[in-house]
Design an enzyme around this catalytic site. Structure first.
Site, PDB file in Angstrom:
ATOM      1  N   SER A   1       0.832  -1.199   0.000  1.00 31.27           N
ATOM      2  CA  SER A   1       0.000   0.000   0.000  1.00 31.27           C
ATOM      3  C   SER A   1       0.867   1.249   0.000  1.00 31.27           C
ATOM      4  CB  SER A   1      -0.907   0.025   1.231  1.00 31.27           C
ATOM      5  OG  SER A   1      -1.559   1.283   1.337  1.00 31.27           O
TER       6      SER A   1
ATOM      7  N   HIS B   1      -1.373  -1.406  -4.150  1.00 34.99           N
ATOM      8  CA  HIS B   1      -2.627  -0.972  -3.528  1.00 34.99           C
ATOM      9  C   HIS B   1      -2.603   0.543  -3.375  1.00 34.99           C
ATOM     10  CE1 HIS B   1      -6.282  -1.808  -1.203  1.00 34.99           C
ATOM     11  NE2 HIS B   1      -5.896  -0.831  -0.403  1.00 34.99           N
TER      12      HIS B   1
ATOM     13  N   ASP C   1      -4.765   3.737  -2.080  1.00 32.05           N
ATOM     14  CA  ASP C   1      -5.885   4.205  -1.260  1.00 32.05           C
ATOM     15  C   ASP C   1      -6.287   5.614  -1.669  1.00 32.05           C
ATOM     16  OD1 ASP C   1      -6.370   2.030   0.640  1.00 32.05           O
ATOM     17  OD2 ASP C   1      -4.352   2.465   1.367  1.00 32.05           O
TER      18      ASP C   1
ATOM     19  N   MET D   1      -8.811   8.529  -0.694  1.00 32.44           N
ATOM     20  CA  MET D   1      -9.692   8.993   0.382  1.00 32.44           C
ATOM     21  C   MET D   1     -10.109  10.426   0.107  1.00 32.44           C
ATOM     22  SD  MET D   1      -7.630   7.616   3.725  1.00 32.44           S
ATOM     23  CE  MET D   1      -6.711   6.074   3.713  1.00 32.44           C
TER      24      MET D   1
ATOM     25  N   HIS E   1      -8.381   1.301  -4.129  1.00 28.52           N
ATOM     26  CA  HIS E   1      -9.349   1.178  -3.038  1.00 28.52           C
ATOM     27  C   HIS E   1      -9.966   2.554  -2.795  1.00 28.52           C
ATOM     28  CE1 HIS E   1      -9.967   0.219   1.551  1.00 28.52           C
ATOM     29  NE2 HIS E   1     -11.103   0.408   0.908  1.00 28.52           N
TER      30      HIS E   1
ATOM     31  N   MET F   1     -12.122   4.937  -0.918  1.00 24.22           N
ATOM     32  CA  MET F   1     -12.801   5.260   0.342  1.00 24.22           C
ATOM     33  C   MET F   1     -13.417   6.643   0.165  1.00 24.22           C
ATOM     34  SD  MET F   1     -10.111   3.712   3.122  1.00 24.22           S
ATOM     35  CE  MET F   1      -8.667   3.572   2.044  1.00 24.22           C
TER      36      MET F   1
ATOM     37  N   MET G   1     -11.923  -5.137   5.604  1.00 25.65           N
ATOM     38  CA  MET G   1     -11.066  -4.309   6.435  1.00 25.65           C
ATOM     39  C   MET G   1     -10.812  -5.015   7.767  1.00 25.65           C
ATOM     40  SD  MET G   1     -10.433  -1.709   4.512  1.00 25.65           S
ATOM     41  CE  MET G   1      -9.456  -0.823   5.754  1.00 25.65           C
TER      42      MET G   1
ATOM     43  N   GLY H   1      -9.614   4.368   6.783  1.00 26.48           N
ATOM     44  CA  GLY H   1      -9.349   5.790   6.806  1.00 26.48           C
ATOM     45  C   GLY H   1      -7.968   6.209   7.246  1.00 26.48           C
ATOM     46  N   PHE H   2      -7.235   5.335   7.929  1.00 28.85           N
ATOM     47  CA  PHE H   2      -5.905   5.687   8.406  1.00 28.85           C
ATOM     48  C   PHE H   2      -4.982   4.477   8.304  1.00 28.85           C
ATOM     49  CE2 PHE H   2      -8.740   8.590  10.582  1.00 28.85           C
ATOM     50  CZ  PHE H   2      -8.090   9.802  10.465  1.00 28.85           C
ATOM     51  N   GLY H   3      -3.736   4.714   7.925  1.00 25.84           N
ATOM     52  CA  GLY H   3      -2.750   3.650   7.921  1.00 25.84           C
ATOM     53  C   GLY H   3      -2.135   3.488   9.301  1.00 25.84           C
ATOM     54  N   GLY H   4      -1.411   2.384   9.479  1.00 26.89           N
ATOM     55  CA  GLY H   4      -0.662   2.166  10.698  1.00 26.89           C
ATOM     56  C   GLY H   4      -1.462   1.690  11.893  1.00 26.89           C
TER      57      GLY H   4
ATOM     58  N   ASP I   1      -7.133  -5.971   4.543  1.00 26.97           N
ATOM     59  CA  ASP I   1      -6.447  -4.681   4.536  1.00 26.97           C
ATOM     60  C   ASP I   1      -6.486  -4.096   5.942  1.00 26.97           C
ATOM     61  OD1 ASP I   1      -5.453  -2.141   4.130  1.00 26.97           O
ATOM     62  OD2 ASP I   1      -6.984  -1.534   2.680  1.00 26.97           O
ATOM     63  N   GLY I   2      -5.299  -3.924   6.534  1.00 26.09           N
ATOM     64  CA  GLY I   2      -5.214  -3.281   7.833  1.00 26.09           C
ATOM     65  C   GLY I   2      -4.382  -4.066   8.823  1.00 26.09           C
ATOM     66  N   GLY I   3      -3.179  -3.568   9.107  1.00 27.74           N
ATOM     67  CA  GLY I   3      -2.334  -4.219  10.086  1.00 27.74           C
ATOM     68  C   GLY I   3      -1.728  -5.523   9.625  1.00 27.74           C
TER      69      GLY I   3
ATOM     70  N   GLY J   1       1.074  -2.184   4.234  1.00 25.96           N
ATOM     71  CA  GLY J   1       1.610  -0.842   4.097  1.00 25.96           C
ATOM     72  C   GLY J   1       2.896  -0.658   4.873  1.00 25.96           C
TER      73      GLY J   1
END
Length: 226
Positions: free
Chosen positions: A11, A35, A37, A39, A68, A70, A139, A144-147, A177-179, A199
């Site tokens: 990402s 990927h 994102d 937003m 993706h 959003m 998700m 809405g937020f990375g990390g 997607d996420g973590g 990411g």
């Protein structure tokens, strides 16, 4: 039947935007998808990049783009990403009043169609729509937020999706997607995911390409077979 080879999709949300083209090239030859994102600061409380930047990046790499969205009103904007050459365009179920119609538009424009399900959205109402899609993005954080930290309980949605896809013999990528990182990708693969957005685990590493290769090895070891 053996599960398809896992997809690793770095990402660029976690990349250095000041040298974005170089960051993309750092994973060429090892990543399967890139990927991206998008937003809009309305659907999610953050603002990233839009179509002009995506068009520029598409010209800079041969990697297939996994876009993706959003954003609010994806019916208005999503086909333009397909027209620009994105391989897969995913929009959120929560933002669409007619997901199947938009999926048809994306396929007609030459892209794969993806449906995203956010953290707090139940999957069950959308199961019967899945034959119209090529990708289901679940998700494993709040969009809405990375990390953010991976939420293991959201893998229940992945398990449900995998059971449904297998029972219906659907050709459907189940993406998470996420973590996603070295300590979470195996659990996601065991739950039934076969595409993985990473990411920070990639772009926070000293060698992003090597990080992609390592994640692929973990996923290949753990991906489910049916």
């Amino acid at each position: 039947m053996t599960a398809p080879a896992p997809i690793i999709a770095p990402s660029i949300l976690a990349a250095d935007f000041a040298r974005l083209a170089d960051e993309v090239r750092a994973v060429e030859g090892v990543a399967d998808w890139l990927h991206v994102d998008v937003m809009d600061n309305h659907f999610v409380p953050n603002l990233t990049i839009g179509l002009p930047v995506v068009q520029s990046l598409l010209a800079a790499t041969e990697l297939p783009f996994d876009v993706h969205l959003m954003i609010e009103d994806p019916r208005r904007w999503a086909p333009a990403y397909a027209d620009a050459g994105a391989y897969n365009v995913t929009f959120h179920a929560e933002a669409s009043d007619n997901p199947v119609a938009l999926a048809k538009d994306l396929r007609a424009a030459g892209a794969k169609a993806g449906l995203a399900i956010d953290r707090d959205t139940p999957l069950e109402p959308y199961l019967e729509l899945l034959p119209s899609f090529d990708t289901l993005l679940i998700m494993t954080i709040k969009a809405g937020f990375g990390g953010q930290r991976f939420i293991p309980g959201l893998l229940d949605k992945v398990r449900l999706a995998r059971r449904h896809a297998d029972a219906g013999h659907l050709e459907l990528r189940i993406e998470v997607d996420g973590g996603i990182a070295a300590d979470t990708i195996e659990a996601a693969a065991q739950a039934g995911a076969d595409a993985f957005v990473a990411g920070t685990a990639v772009y926070g590493a000293s060698d992003p390409g090597a990080a992609v290769t390592a994640l692929r090895g973990l996923a290949e070891r753990s991906v489910r077979t049916t």
